[in-house]
Design a protein around this motif. Structure first.
Motif, PDB file in Angstrom:
ATOM      1  N   PHE B  76      -3.774  -9.849   8.600  1.00  0.00           N
ATOM      2  CA  PHE B  76      -2.813  -8.753   8.661  1.00  0.00           C
ATOM      3  C   PHE B  76      -1.621  -9.043   7.753  1.00  0.00           C
ATOM      4  CE2 PHE B  76       1.185  -7.453  10.722  1.00  0.00           C
ATOM      5  CZ  PHE B  76       1.040  -6.078  10.664  1.00  0.00           C
ATOM      6  N   HIS B  77      -1.175  -8.015   7.023  1.00  0.00           N
ATOM      7  CA  HIS B  77       0.092  -8.144   6.287  1.00  0.00           C
ATOM      8  C   HIS B  77       0.746  -6.779   6.116  1.00  0.00           C
ATOM      9  CE1 HIS B  77      -2.684  -7.397   2.759  1.00  0.00           C
ATOM     10  NE2 HIS B  77      -1.700  -6.549   2.509  1.00  0.00           N
ATOM     11  N   CYS B  78       2.035  -6.803   5.764  1.00  0.00           N
ATOM     12  CA  CYS B  78       2.816  -5.582   5.534  1.00  0.00           C
ATOM     13  C   CYS B  78       3.375  -5.613   4.126  1.00  0.00           C
ATOM     14  CB  CYS B  78       3.987  -5.495   6.507  1.00  0.00           C
ATOM     15  SG  CYS B  78       3.511  -5.517   8.222  1.00  0.00           S
ATOM     16  N   GLY B  79       3.360  -4.470   3.467  1.00  0.00           N
ATOM     17  CA  GLY B  79       3.956  -4.378   2.144  1.00  0.00           C
ATOM     18  C   GLY B  79       3.053  -4.984   1.074  1.00  0.00           C
ATOM     19  N   PHE B  80       3.536  -4.892  -0.187  1.00  0.00           N
ATOM     20  CA  PHE B  80       2.777  -5.407  -1.317  1.00  0.00           C
ATOM     21  C   PHE B  80       3.012  -6.894  -1.539  1.00  0.00           C
ATOM     22  CE2 PHE B  80       3.614  -0.904  -2.920  1.00  0.00           C
ATOM     23  CZ  PHE B  80       2.321  -0.451  -2.680  1.00  0.00           C
ATOM     24  N   THR B  81       4.195  -7.375  -1.146  1.00  0.00           N
ATOM     25  CA  THR B  81       4.641  -8.708  -1.535  1.00  0.00           C
ATOM     26  C   THR B  81       3.685  -9.839  -1.147  1.00  0.00           C
ATOM     27  OG1 THR B  81       6.909  -7.882  -1.365  1.00  0.00           O
ATOM     28  CG2 THR B  81       6.643 -10.268  -1.499  1.00  0.00           C
ATOM     29  N   PRO B  82       3.101  -9.820   0.065  1.00  0.00           N
ATOM     30  CA  PRO B  82       2.191 -10.919   0.424  1.00  0.00           C
ATOM     31  C   PRO B  82       1.017 -11.048  -0.545  1.00  0.00           C
ATOM     32  CG  PRO B  82       2.758  -9.649   2.371  1.00  0.00           C
ATOM     33  CD  PRO B  82       3.290  -8.892   1.199  1.00  0.00           C
ATOM     34  N   VAL B  83       0.681  -9.971  -1.240  1.00  0.00           N
ATOM     35  CA  VAL B  83      -0.468  -9.998  -2.151  1.00  0.00           C
ATOM     36  C   VAL B  83      -0.023 -10.183  -3.602  1.00  0.00           C
ATOM     37  CG1 VAL B  83      -2.392  -8.605  -3.060  1.00  0.00           C
ATOM     38  CG2 VAL B  83      -1.889  -8.619  -0.596  1.00  0.00           C
ATOM     39  N   LEU B  84       1.072  -9.513  -3.979  1.00  0.00           N
ATOM     40  CA  LEU B  84       1.490  -9.496  -5.387  1.00  0.00           C
ATOM     41  C   LEU B  84       2.666 -10.411  -5.694  1.00  0.00           C
ATOM     42  CD1 LEU B  84       1.294  -5.667  -6.220  1.00  0.00           C
ATOM     43  CD2 LEU B  84      -0.345  -7.458  -6.832  1.00  0.00           C
ATOM     44  N   GLY B  85       3.427 -10.796  -4.694  1.00  0.00           N
ATOM     45  CA  GLY B  85       4.617 -11.618  -4.943  1.00  0.00           C
ATOM     46  C   GLY B  85       5.843 -10.774  -5.267  1.00  0.00           C
ATOM     47  N   GLU B  86       7.007 -11.347  -5.002  1.00  0.00           N
ATOM     48  CA  GLU B  86       8.268 -10.613  -5.175  1.00  0.00           C
ATOM     49  C   GLU B  86       8.525 -10.214  -6.624  1.00  0.00           C
ATOM     50  OE1 GLU B  86      11.610 -12.682  -3.556  1.00  0.00           O
ATOM     51  OE2 GLU B  86      10.680 -12.923  -1.580  1.00  0.00           O
ATOM     52  N   GLU B  87       8.090 -11.060  -7.536  1.00  0.00           N
ATOM     53  CA  GLU B  87       8.328 -10.816  -8.961  1.00  0.00           C
ATOM     54  C   GLU B  87       7.812  -9.431  -9.372  1.00  0.00           C
ATOM     55  OE1 GLU B  87       9.982 -13.170 -12.218  1.00  0.00           O
ATOM     56  OE2 GLU B  87       9.957 -13.269 -10.018  1.00  0.00           O
TER      57      GLU B  87
END
Lengths: 260, 260
Positions: B76-87
């Motif tokens: 489970f995850h929320c948002g794009f960041t866990p997959v794409l990174g903050e950059e």
DNA sequence: GTCGAAGGGG
DNA sequence: CCCCTTCGAC
């Protein structure tokens, strides 16, 4: 004849509940307070479909009174001015708090008396001033015929009318000055219909939303019928119907019904 | 397996309707959009009582997504960041619009794609930027397993999906650029589940509150399930349930259900 | 039209 | 706690 009074705390929000109640209790007259709507937007039609003539005197957001009557009203008027004139009334008619008409030679006066906020406040002074104008208004009307003065008085006439009267003598709705104003109405010849047949305390018509007062039965009896002698002697019943206060999304007040 | 998507336009306001619907349609997974509530205040308990695990990603007032699942979700995850990174993601995760988890080796991705206001506006640019990040996010996830990408896309994929497409080519939800963004998702290997079995127009999932669009059936099909090939080939049904949109105080969207 | 927020009122 | 208004959003 049955005459009910009910502060509905917005007629648009309470429309379905009022309709349901009238279906169960087809009273001759229903006096409403805190309709909170300008006359143009009052939902007249559903009540007319139930067979009522609808009389309204409302304003935006606050206050507002209405009378539903099975028979059309005679000598209908709104506010104090038609009886007392602008000179005496001043700006006390800006807030829509009085509506009146005659049915079967009985004058109905439906009032929403100012709450007064807290003892000694500016709004408290307004409340007391309002009571004085009301007194003069009633004196004039008394020369004509019997009167049923009913509505939300925002005053508990005596300690039986408060769930816990201790320390309430400086509380709004229970202060000596407010109770004197009720006494002054009685001195004019009006009598509290509810107290003809109910002598005990513990029966209330209003419970504060804020403190979940209803679930604890921390109520106040502030909605009344004050009748002139000719009507008072004919009173066969006067009761509070707490069922509407138990519904989902209720008004904070519940109906009081007098029968004579 | 049945997976439903429903933009509820406030879960707190629609709680009873969603509960009633789940009782009638005990889908395996329900994806919600526009929950409009911070996670702390999400009404989890009634849905957990129905046997669902509840996953939420919300914010105050706007947006917000949730997944109810009969089986607990993996990965489970929320948002794009866990997959794409903050950059890469920048501030595109400030608005809560993506929530995802795995059930039976299927990744569910629940999205609430920005509305975009009007073509050429700042919000339109934000919508198009959001689609680009979504594309990169999906590319990454596609390396893992089959995906059910569903939610409120705020795009009608083709003219069959609008009650009257004439003059809508510069209309939000129908512009060529928005439709290209949907095409780009298809190019990644996703297919519109509803269009496997329904080839006609005239079936919609959203009707504007403002113009009383529902009573005139002036709707749009903007809520979708896009499936990777392995799931798409197994689709046995995909339908829109308009009953909830007929209720009192409905959401402006109605549920869409896919079965495979 | 309907939602949530914020502010005033009881 | 519940109502109303005004506001931005969709």
């Amino acid at each position: 004849m049955q005459i009910a009074t009910w502060n509905v705390n917005s007629i648009r929000t309470r429309k379905e509940q009022v309709l349901a109640w009238l279906n169960e209790h087809p009273v001759d007259v229903l006096c409403l307070q805190e309709t909170k709507v300008i006359d143009r937007d009052f939902p007249r039609t559903p009540f007319e479909s139930l067979g009522y003539s609808v009389y309204v005197s409302g304003q935006k957001s606050y206050n507002g009174v209405a009378i539903f009557s099975k028979q059309p009203l005679d000598s209908f008027h709104c506010g104090f001015t038609p009886v007392l004139g602008e000179e005496i009334v001043g700006n006390y008619d800006e807030q829509k708090r009085v509506i009146s008409g005659v049915i079967d030679q009985v004058r109905i006066v439906n009032v929403y008396i100012p709450n007064g906020s807290s003892v000694g406040s500016e709004k408290y002074d307004y409340k007391m001033g309002w009571f004085e104008i009301l007194n003069q208004y009633l004196e004039k009307l008394l020369t004509e015929r019997e009167i049923c003065l009913c509505g939300d008085f925002n005053v508990a006439p005596d300690d039986r009318d408060i769930y816990d009267p201790t320390g309430k003598d400086n509380h709004i709705m229970a202060s000596p000055q407010e109770r004197s104003a009720i006494e002054a109405i009685k001195k004019l010849g009006f009598q509290d219909a509810f107290r003809k047949l109910n002598h005990e305390g513990g029966q209330y018509s209003w419970w504060d939303y804020r403190t979940r007062a209803f679930s604890k039965n921390r109520g106040w009896r502030i909605d009344h019928h004050f009748l002139t002698e000719g009507l008072y002697e004919k009173v066969s019943n006067c009761w509070i119907d707490i069922i509407p206060r138990q519904q989902e999304k209720p008004s904070d007040h519940t109906p009081v019904i007098v029968e004579f």
